[in-house]
Design a protein around this motif. Structure first.
Motif, PDB file in Angstrom:
ATOM      1  N   GLY A 115       0.818  -1.208   0.000  1.00 44.57           N
ATOM      2  CA  GLY A 115       0.000   0.000   0.000  1.00 44.57           C
ATOM      3  C   GLY A 115       0.846   1.249   0.000  1.00 44.57           C
ATOM      4  N   CYS A 116       0.941   1.914   1.137  1.00 44.75           N
ATOM      5  CA  CYS A 116       1.697   3.156   1.209  1.00 44.75           C
ATOM      6  C   CYS A 116       2.953   2.946   2.049  1.00 44.75           C
ATOM      7  CB  CYS A 116       0.841   4.262   1.814  1.00 44.75           C
ATOM      8  SG  CYS A 116       1.641   5.856   1.772  1.00 44.75           S
ATOM      9  N   ILE A 117       4.075   3.469   1.601  1.00 47.10           N
ATOM     10  CA  ILE A 117       5.331   3.403   2.350  1.00 47.10           C
ATOM     11  C   ILE A 117       5.635   4.798   2.847  1.00 47.10           C
ATOM     12  CG2 ILE A 117       7.759   2.798   2.258  1.00 47.10           C
ATOM     13  CD1 ILE A 117       7.196   0.969  -0.035  1.00 47.10           C
ATOM     14  N   SER A 118       5.891   4.917   4.144  1.00 46.89           N
ATOM     15  CA  SER A 118       6.205   6.215   4.722  1.00 46.89           C
ATOM     16  C   SER A 118       7.541   6.105   5.451  1.00 46.89           C
ATOM     17  CB  SER A 118       5.088   6.610   5.695  1.00 46.89           C
ATOM     18  OG  SER A 118       5.469   7.727   6.431  1.00 46.89           O
ATOM     19  N   ILE A 119       8.524   6.866   4.995  1.00 51.20           N
ATOM     20  CA  ILE A 119       9.871   6.797   5.564  1.00 51.20           C
ATOM     21  C   ILE A 119      10.265   8.204   6.000  1.00 51.20           C
ATOM     22  CG2 ILE A 119      12.284   6.286   5.074  1.00 51.20           C
ATOM     23  CD1 ILE A 119      11.104   4.374   2.857  1.00 51.20           C
TER      24      ILE A 119
ATOM     25  N   VAL B  12       0.864  -6.290   1.237  1.00 49.27           N
ATOM     26  CA  VAL B  12       1.172  -5.571   2.471  1.00 49.27           C
ATOM     27  C   VAL B  12       0.345  -4.291   2.489  1.00 49.27           C
ATOM     28  CG1 VAL B  12       3.010  -4.483   3.810  1.00 49.27           C
ATOM     29  CG2 VAL B  12       3.483  -6.528   2.502  1.00 49.27           C
ATOM     30  N   GLY B  13      -0.286  -4.011   3.606  1.00 47.73           N
ATOM     31  CA  GLY B  13      -1.122  -2.818   3.689  1.00 47.73           C
ATOM     32  C   GLY B  13      -0.310  -1.549   3.606  1.00 47.73           C
ATOM     33  N   SER B  14       0.525  -1.291   4.620  1.00 46.73           N
ATOM     34  CA  SER B  14       1.354  -0.090   4.574  1.00 46.73           C
ATOM     35  C   SER B  14       2.620  -0.342   5.370  1.00 46.73           C
ATOM     36  CB  SER B  14       0.619   1.120   5.145  1.00 46.73           C
ATOM     37  OG  SER B  14       0.439   0.968   6.532  1.00 46.73           O
ATOM     38  N   ILE B  15       3.690   0.372   5.026  1.00 44.58           N
ATOM     39  CA  ILE B  15       4.976   0.250   5.713  1.00 44.58           C
ATOM     40  C   ILE B  15       5.320   1.614   6.271  1.00 44.58           C
ATOM     41  CG2 ILE B  15       7.404  -0.329   5.450  1.00 44.58           C
ATOM     42  CD1 ILE B  15       6.673  -2.018   3.042  1.00 44.58           C
ATOM     43  N   GLU B  16       5.669   1.671   7.534  1.00 47.38           N
ATOM     44  CA  GLU B  16       6.070   2.931   8.135  1.00 47.38           C
ATOM     45  C   GLU B  16       7.442   2.747   8.772  1.00 47.38           C
ATOM     46  OE1 GLU B  16       2.861   4.743  10.245  1.00 47.38           O
ATOM     47  OE2 GLU B  16       4.242   6.145  11.224  1.00 47.38           O
ATOM     48  N   VAL B  17       8.416   3.519   8.321  1.00 48.32           N
ATOM     49  CA  VAL B  17       9.795   3.382   8.782  1.00 48.32           C
ATOM     50  C   VAL B  17      10.257   4.727   9.309  1.00 48.32           C
ATOM     51  CG1 VAL B  17      12.131   2.752   8.103  1.00 48.32           C
ATOM     52  CG2 VAL B  17      10.220   1.619   7.046  1.00 48.32           C
ATOM     53  N   LEU B  18      10.927   4.710  10.450  1.00 45.30           N
ATOM     54  CA  LEU B  18      11.464   5.968  10.980  1.00 45.30           C
ATOM     55  C   LEU B  18      12.782   6.308  10.291  1.00 45.30           C
ATOM     56  CD1 LEU B  18      10.850   8.063  13.228  1.00 45.30           C
ATOM     57  CD2 LEU B  18      12.409   6.798  14.650  1.00 45.30           C
ATOM     58  N   GLY B  19      13.692   5.331  10.201  1.00 45.81           N
ATOM     59  CA  GLY B  19      14.970   5.649   9.575  1.00 45.81           C
ATOM     60  C   GLY B  19      15.584   4.433   8.922  1.00 45.81           C
ATOM     61  N   VAL B  20      16.184   4.638   7.754  1.00 46.16           N
ATOM     62  CA  VAL B  20      16.980   3.608   7.082  1.00 46.16           C
ATOM     63  C   VAL B  20      18.395   4.165   7.050  1.00 46.16           C
ATOM     64  CG1 VAL B  20      17.148   2.147   5.056  1.00 46.16           C
ATOM     65  CG2 VAL B  20      14.991   3.180   5.621  1.00 46.16           C
TER      66      VAL B  20
END
Lengths: 159, 82
Positions: A115-119, B12-20
């Motif tokens: 879906g949506c990726i937020s980084i 996958v619904g959504s991915i939320e990452v603080l830092g790579v």
């Protein structure tokens, strides 16, 4: 350089011989992303949308906090610190024929759907890739030091 | 050894990452080989020399299993650097 019957050349660019992704259309998966939001990309960070064959990302960083200003305190050298010359641990491949692993992949569903990726941030030779790749090697070495004002303007040769 | 992999549907619904960071990789897709290295060095010269701010003891420290003042007092602990 030659790709799909078209020859091209970039003048002035001393590029290595390219390796192309083996496009086996029957056994490749498509990545499908509805949206991507990235706040910050910094310090050799990368966002790639698309397939690739080979990638090699390297970053060497010296994070120096100094009491004295840079014009007076002198330069900082990677060669002063052994962390930048330390050999990378080698991968030990199997030698005997019984230990070889032959992988066969069958993609029953040829789509990876996200879906949506937020980084919030990506940095220090980090990579965000939407797509297929073949080999990826990445290396980052960071040394964090503080230097106080001393008699010598050069940094100490400390490991 | 022959290793058969069957990739079924992945959604996958959504991915939320603080830092790579530090040669890490976030990939949506397939890859044959990946090798990542990172070395982060914090040597002795990165120490903070100077007066430390006196910190208050945390709430409920009387029942905590961690450090306790040897004299049984409840004031802030002062750490001295030699």
């Amino acid at each position: 350089m030659r790709m799909n019957g078209v020859t091209f050349y970039i003048p002035g660019a001393n590029l290595p011989e390219p390796t192309f992704l083996s496009l086996d259309d029957t056994n490749i998966r498509t990545s499908e992303v509805q949206g991507i939001y990235v706040n910050t990309l910094s310090q050799a960070g990368m966002l790639q949308i698309g397939d690739r064959s080979e990638s090699n990302a390297v970053l060497r960083a010296l994070a120096v906090q100094r009491q004295e200003d840079h014009p007076y305190a002198g330069d900082v050298f990677f060669e002063s610190y052994v962390i930048f010359d330390r050999p990378i641990p080698a991968f030990i491949d199997a030698n005997d024929p019984d230990s070889f692993v032959v992988t066969h992949r069958w993609n029953a569903c040829p789509v990876i759907s996200v879906g949506c990726i937020s980084i919030t941030s990506a940095g220090a030779a980090a990579q965000i890739v939407i797509g297929t790749g073949q080999t990826h090697r990445s290396e980052a070495r960071i040394k964090h030091i503080r230097q106080y004002k001393g008699r010598h303007s050069l940094p100490p040769a400390y490991p | 050894m022959i290793f058969y992999v069957v990739n079924h549907e992945i959604c996958v619904g959504s991915i939320e990452v603080l830092g790579v960071s530090s040669s890490s990789l976030l990939q949506v897709g397939d890859n044959d080989t990946i090798s990542l290295f990172s070395m982060f060095d914090t040597p002795p010269e990165s120490v903070v020399v100077g007066q430390l701010a006196p910190l208050e003891l945390p709430e409920g420290f009387e029942n905590a299993e961690g450090e306790r003042r040897p004299d049984g007092g409840s004031g802030p602990v002062t750490i001295k650097l030699r």
